[in-house]
Design a protein around this motif. Sequence first.
Motif, PDB file in Angstrom:
ATOM      1  N   SER A 103       0.787  -1.245  -0.024  1.00  0.00           N
ATOM      2  CA  SER A 103       0.103   0.034  -0.058  1.00  0.00           C
ATOM      3  C   SER A 103       0.853   1.195   0.174  1.00  0.00           C
ATOM      4  O   SER A 103       1.929   1.124   0.284  1.00  0.00           O
ATOM      5  CB  SER A 103      -0.927  -0.142   1.218  1.00  0.00           C
ATOM      6  N   ASN A 104       0.242   2.318  -0.443  1.00  0.00           N
ATOM      7  CA  ASN A 104       1.056   3.577  -0.543  1.00  0.00           C
ATOM      8  C   ASN A 104       2.656   3.583  -1.116  1.00  0.00           C
ATOM      9  O   ASN A 104       3.407   3.945  -0.575  1.00  0.00           O
ATOM     10  CB  ASN A 104       1.114   4.238   1.010  1.00  0.00           C
ATOM     11  N   ALA A 105       2.476   3.125  -2.367  1.00  0.00           N
ATOM     12  CA  ALA A 105       3.803   2.870  -2.796  1.00  0.00           C
ATOM     13  C   ALA A 105       4.216   3.864  -3.824  1.00  0.00           C
ATOM     14  O   ALA A 105       3.639   4.616  -4.089  1.00  0.00           O
ATOM     15  CB  ALA A 105       3.433   1.380  -3.708  1.00  0.00           C
TER      16      ALA A 105
ATOM     17  N   ALA B  74      10.991  17.520  -0.062  1.00  0.00           N
ATOM     18  CA  ALA B  74      10.197  18.245  -1.244  1.00  0.00           C
ATOM     19  C   ALA B  74       9.134  16.954  -1.413  1.00  0.00           C
ATOM     20  O   ALA B  74       7.949  17.474  -1.824  1.00  0.00           O
ATOM     21  CB  ALA B  74      10.825  18.579  -2.438  1.00  0.00           C
ATOM     22  N   ILE B  75       9.660  15.863  -1.659  1.00  0.00           N
ATOM     23  CA  ILE B  75       8.682  14.634  -1.900  1.00  0.00           C
ATOM     24  C   ILE B  75       7.582  14.450  -0.913  1.00  0.00           C
ATOM     25  O   ILE B  75       6.160  14.409  -1.129  1.00  0.00           O
ATOM     26  CB  ILE B  75       9.531  13.320  -2.435  1.00  0.00           C
TER      27      ILE B  75
ATOM     28  N   LYS C 196       2.222  14.846   1.140  1.00  0.00           N
ATOM     29  CA  LYS C 196       1.116  15.043   2.107  1.00  0.00           C
ATOM     30  C   LYS C 196       0.125  16.109   1.738  1.00  0.00           C
ATOM     31  O   LYS C 196      -1.235  16.156   2.082  1.00  0.00           O
ATOM     32  CB  LYS C 196       2.116  15.884   3.552  1.00  0.00           C
ATOM     33  N   ARG C 197       0.564  17.319   0.899  1.00  0.00           N
ATOM     34  CA  ARG C 197      -0.119  18.292   0.366  1.00  0.00           C
ATOM     35  C   ARG C 197      -1.400  17.679  -0.344  1.00  0.00           C
ATOM     36  O   ARG C 197      -2.430  18.173  -0.320  1.00  0.00           O
ATOM     37  CB  ARG C 197       0.589  19.245  -0.355  1.00  0.00           C
ATOM     38  N   ASN C 198      -1.046  16.426  -1.003  1.00  0.00           N
ATOM     39  CA  ASN C 198      -1.915  15.853  -2.002  1.00  0.00           C
ATOM     40  C   ASN C 198      -2.731  14.510  -1.268  1.00  0.00           C
ATOM     41  O   ASN C 198      -3.210  13.605  -1.933  1.00  0.00           O
ATOM     42  CB  ASN C 198      -1.197  15.430  -3.201  1.00  0.00           C
ATOM     43  N   GLY C 199      -2.612  14.530   0.229  1.00  0.00           N
ATOM     44  CA  GLY C 199      -3.297  13.618   0.843  1.00  0.00           C
ATOM     45  C   GLY C 199      -2.852  12.242   0.614  1.00  0.00           C
ATOM     46  O   GLY C 199      -3.623  11.063   0.672  1.00  0.00           O
TER      47      GLY C 199
END
Length: 265
Positions: A19-21, A255-256, A261-264
Amino acid sequence: MMKKVINGLSVFLSAENESNAIVFVHGFPYDHLMWQAQVEELSKEYFCVTYDIRGLGESTVGDGQFTMEMLVDDLEKIIDELKLSQPVLCGLSMGGYISLRAVERMQDKLRALILCDTKSTADDDEGKLKRATAIKQINLGKFDPFIDSFVLNCFGEKFIKENNEEYRKVVERSKKNNTLGVKGCLLAMAGRTDTTGNLPKIKLPTLIICGSEDKLTPSSVMKPMAEQIPNSEFILVESAGHMTPIEYPKVVSRAIKDFLKRNGI
Ligand code: MLT
């Protein structure tokens, strides 16, 4: 790190969880270790996947006849085999060429895009002739001098001066590549398509990272790319050359992370 061989490619996984790759695609003539610092930092929260592009690092060389389409097929195969559900795709330079074409072919399979020091245009005539010269040089037995000059051009002066040992290691590792594999990658890059027309169609949140001293893909090339991608952000890494993730690992990892995070994600 766990290693798996998929389709003859060496793939490295930071965990077993799919998940979340984030899938990282390295540049030429490097290998998966290019992303080592980012994997160390981001694997605390994300499932990080790196791999060696066909012909480079530990991956198979086969007959050395590669096309950009094959390199995108390889990426797709990795995503499918690992059953990754909409991973984030992060590519640098040649890894960016692969990523941009992958987005053109299959953006529905992806969640977000990170492009480091790369461009959407294909090689122009000057670029194609440079590839031909490189292949000729390698065929004349001058592989090491080719790597020396290519890698020198990739890094900013500051990094070479202040982190010379690390720089030397990158050069030496690049010289371990199979010459047939390197030539195959040069031909695949020379024959790649122009993905500029697809930039306005990219629906993914996109982060564009560029070194202020990048001689290969300068901000004058990367900023207009960002302007054409609807949901994109552009970041300039001061004093960095073409290899921002190695030269300024903390800045790039941060930065990544902030972008995700900004994009959830
Ligand atoms: C890379 O870093 O992948 C190369 O500079 C790409 C290229 O030669 O076009």
